[in-house]
Design an enzyme around this catalytic site. Structure first.
Site, PDB file in Angstrom:
ATOM      1  NE  ARG A  75     105.569  44.096  67.783  1.00  0.00           N
ATOM      2  CZ  ARG A  75     106.112  44.118  69.012  1.00  0.00           C
ATOM      3  NH1 ARG A  75     106.979  43.188  69.392  1.00  0.00           N
ATOM      4  NH2 ARG A  75     105.796  45.085  69.866  1.00  0.00           N
ATOM      5  NE  ARG A 101     113.405  46.678  71.491  1.00  0.00           N
ATOM      6  CZ  ARG A 101     112.256  46.072  71.733  1.00  0.00           C
ATOM      7  NH1 ARG A 101     111.829  45.126  70.918  1.00  0.00           N
ATOM      8  NH2 ARG A 101     111.529  46.402  72.777  1.00  0.00           N
ATOM      9  CG  HIS A 171     112.991  39.389  70.260  1.00  0.00           C
ATOM     10  ND1 HIS A 171     111.889  38.932  69.565  1.00  0.00           N
ATOM     11  CD2 HIS A 171     112.520  39.806  71.452  1.00  0.00           C
ATOM     12  CE1 HIS A 171     110.811  39.092  70.326  1.00  0.00           C
ATOM     13  NE2 HIS A 171     111.167  39.613  71.468  1.00  0.00           N
ATOM     14  CG  ASP A 215     107.126  35.859  77.635  1.00  0.00           C
ATOM     15  OD1 ASP A 215     108.282  35.571  77.278  1.00  0.00           O
ATOM     16  OD2 ASP A 215     106.779  37.020  77.963  1.00  0.00           O
ATOM     17  CD  GLU A 275     112.675  36.234  71.928  1.00  0.00           C
ATOM     18  OE1 GLU A 275     113.368  36.924  72.693  1.00  0.00           O
ATOM     19  OE2 GLU A 275     111.434  36.207  72.005  1.00  0.00           O
TER      20      GLU A 275
HETATM   21  C1  BG6 Z   1     109.945  38.536  74.339  1.00  0.00           C
HETATM   22  C2  BG6 Z   1     109.608  38.657  75.818  1.00  0.00           C
HETATM   23  O1  BG6 Z   1     111.291  38.262  74.208  1.00  0.00           O
HETATM   24  O2  BG6 Z   1     109.654  39.774  73.697  1.00  0.00           O
HETATM   25  C3  BG6 Z   1     108.150  39.048  75.956  1.00  0.00           C
HETATM   26  O3  BG6 Z   1     109.900  37.434  76.467  1.00  0.00           O
HETATM   27  C4  BG6 Z   1     107.856  40.331  75.181  1.00  0.00           C
HETATM   28  O4  BG6 Z   1     107.845  39.219  77.328  1.00  0.00           O
HETATM   29  C5  BG6 Z   1     108.299  40.129  73.736  1.00  0.00           C
HETATM   30  O5  BG6 Z   1     106.478  40.615  75.236  1.00  0.00           O
HETATM   31  C6  BG6 Z   1     108.086  41.357  72.836  1.00  0.00           C
HETATM   32  O6  BG6 Z   1     108.716  42.451  73.355  1.00  0.00           O
HETATM   33  P1  BG6 Z   1     108.583  43.872  72.678  1.00  0.00           P
HETATM   34  O7  BG6 Z   1     109.267  44.823  73.624  1.00  0.00           O
HETATM   35  O8  BG6 Z   1     109.253  43.800  71.352  1.00  0.00           O
HETATM   36  O9  BG6 Z   1     107.098  44.150  72.527  1.00  0.00           O
END
Ligand code: BG6
Length: 303
Positions: A75, A101, A171, A215, A275
Site C-alpha cells: 500500500r 504488481r 499508480h 475516483d 496516476e
Molecule cells: C485506483 C482506482 O486506481 O486504485 C480505485 O481508481 C481503487 O478504484 C484504487 O480503489 C486502489 O486500488 P487497490 O486495488 O490498490 O486497492
C-alpha cells in the site's frame, strides 16, 4: 550463493545501490546518491519510497501500515498496474489492476547516469503462470532513474506473433500535508469517468480540490499536472508520455477504514494518487513485434 549476494555482486553499485532481504523474504533495492534516496521491492517492481535531498518530507507516500508479503500488493509507493487497469473485463476472480504488481520481477541492468542519478531496470517475462491469466508472449521492463527528479519508463514489448491490448498504470501515491489543503492543477476542461456512485462522464471545471471520496479516470489527456500543497508549502510536478489517461484517487474516511492498510487513524489524508494510465477508451494495442513505452517524470519544488 543466496540471491541477495548474487544480486549485489552483479548489480550493486558501491555507495549507491544495495539489495537486502526483508523479513518477509522479499528483496528490496536500496538506492542512495547525492540527489535522492529511494527503495524498490523486486516483487511487483514496486517503488516504495523516493525522497530528493532538497525535501524534508518524502515525495512518494508509503502507508505506515504497508506490509511486504509474497503475492500481496504494497500500500503506497508506485504500484505497476498491468496488463489491465481496475477489475478484469470478464474474469472477476483475476486480480484487480492486473498481476504485475504481485509477482517477482528480475533485475536486468543497473548503472549511473551522466548526471549522477542511479538507474535500475527490472523485467517481467511471460511464464506459464502469467499466461494462465493473460495468454500473450511479452516482456515488460520498468526502468527507474533516481535523482532530484524521478523518472520511470514502463515498456511493453510484444514478443509474440499476434497483436494484444493492454491497460496500465503507474499508480503513484504522493505524500501531501493534508488532502483538504491540496489542489491538482492541469486537468481543467478534460472529460473524466467519475467512478464514485456509478460511472458518469463529466467535464473538469478548474482545479481539483477534495472534500470526499474521489475516483476519476480523466481520458484523452497527456497534460502535465501539479499537486499544489498549502500545508507542506510545495508543488509536485507530474509529467508523462505514452499515457492518455490520468487517474485521480483518494478513498476518504469510509473506504479507507475498510481497506485496513491505509495507516490508522487517518493516514489516507496524507496521500493523493495522480496516476499515469492507459485505461477505458485509452487502452493500447501493441502490434506483434512492437513496443509501447509509458514514461513519468516527477519533481518537487518548495513554494
Ligand atoms: C485506483 C482506482 O486506481 O486504485 C480505485 O481508481 C481503487 O478504484 C484504487 O480503489 C486502489 O486500488 P487497490 O486495488 O490498490 O486497492
Amino acid at each position: 550463493m543466496i540471491a541477495v549476494q548474487q544480486l549485489n555482486m552483479q548489480f550493486g553499485i558501491k555507495g549507491q545501490l544495495e539489495f537486502r532481504e526483508d523479513i518477509s523474504g522479499l528483496i528490496v533495492a536500496e538506492i542512495s546518491n547525492q540527489q535522492a534516496s529511494a527503495s524498490l521491492c523486486l516483487q511487483g517492481a514496486h517503488l516504495m519510497t523516493w525522497k530528493p535531498r532538497s525535501q524534508a518530507m518524502p515525495v512518494i507516500w508509503l502507508s505506515r501500515d504497508a506490509k511486504l508479503a509474497a503475492g500481496k500488493s504494497i500500500r503506497g509507493g508506485a504500484p505497476v498496474c498491468w496488463p489491465w487497469f481496475g477489475p478484469h473485463a470478464s474474469e472477476p476472480a483475476f486480480p484487480g489492476h492486473g498481476y504485475a504488481r504481485t509477482v517477482p520481477w528480475e533485475v536486468v541492468e543497473s548503472g549511473t547516469e551522466p548526471g549522477g542519478e542511479t538507474r535500475l531496470t527490472l523485467r517481467l517475462t511471460d511464464s506459464e503462470k502469467t499466461r494462465a491469466q493473460w495468454p500473450h508472449d511479452c516482456t515488460l521492463d520498468l526502468t527507474v532513474i533516481v535523482g532530484e527528479t524521478l523518472r520511470m519508463l514502463l515498456s511493453t514489448k510484444n514478443t509474440g506473433a499476434s497483436d494484444f491490448v493492454i491497460g496500465e498504470a503507474l499508480h503513484t501515491y504522493f505524500q501531501i500535508g493534508d488532502i483538504g489543503a491540496v489542489r491538482v492543477i492541469g486537468l481543467a476542461g478534460c472529460d473524466y469517468w467519475d467512478k464514485v456512485g456509478g460511472s458518469t462522464l463529466r467535464k473538469q471545471d478548474g482545479a481539483i480540490s477534495f472534500s470526499g471520496e474521489t475516483d476519476r479516470v480523466y481520458i484523452n489527456t497527456a497534460a502535465k499536472c501539479v499537486i499544489e500543497d498549502e500545508r507542506l508549502k510545495r508543488r509536485i510536478h507530474v509529467a508523462k508520455s505514452g499515457s492518455l489517461s490520468t487517474v485521480v484517487w483518494t478513498p476518504w474516511t469510509e473506504k479507507a477504514s475498510k481497506m485496513g492498510d491505509m495507516g490508522q487513524p487517518d493516514g489516507w489524508r496524507e496521500m493523493v494518487c495522480v496516476e499515469s494510465v492507459n485505461a477505458m477508451e485509452n487502452v493500447v494495442k501493441v502490434a506483434a513485434g512492437a513496443k509501447h513505452t509509458m514514461t513519468v517524470e516527477y519533481r518537487a519544488e518548495l513554494i
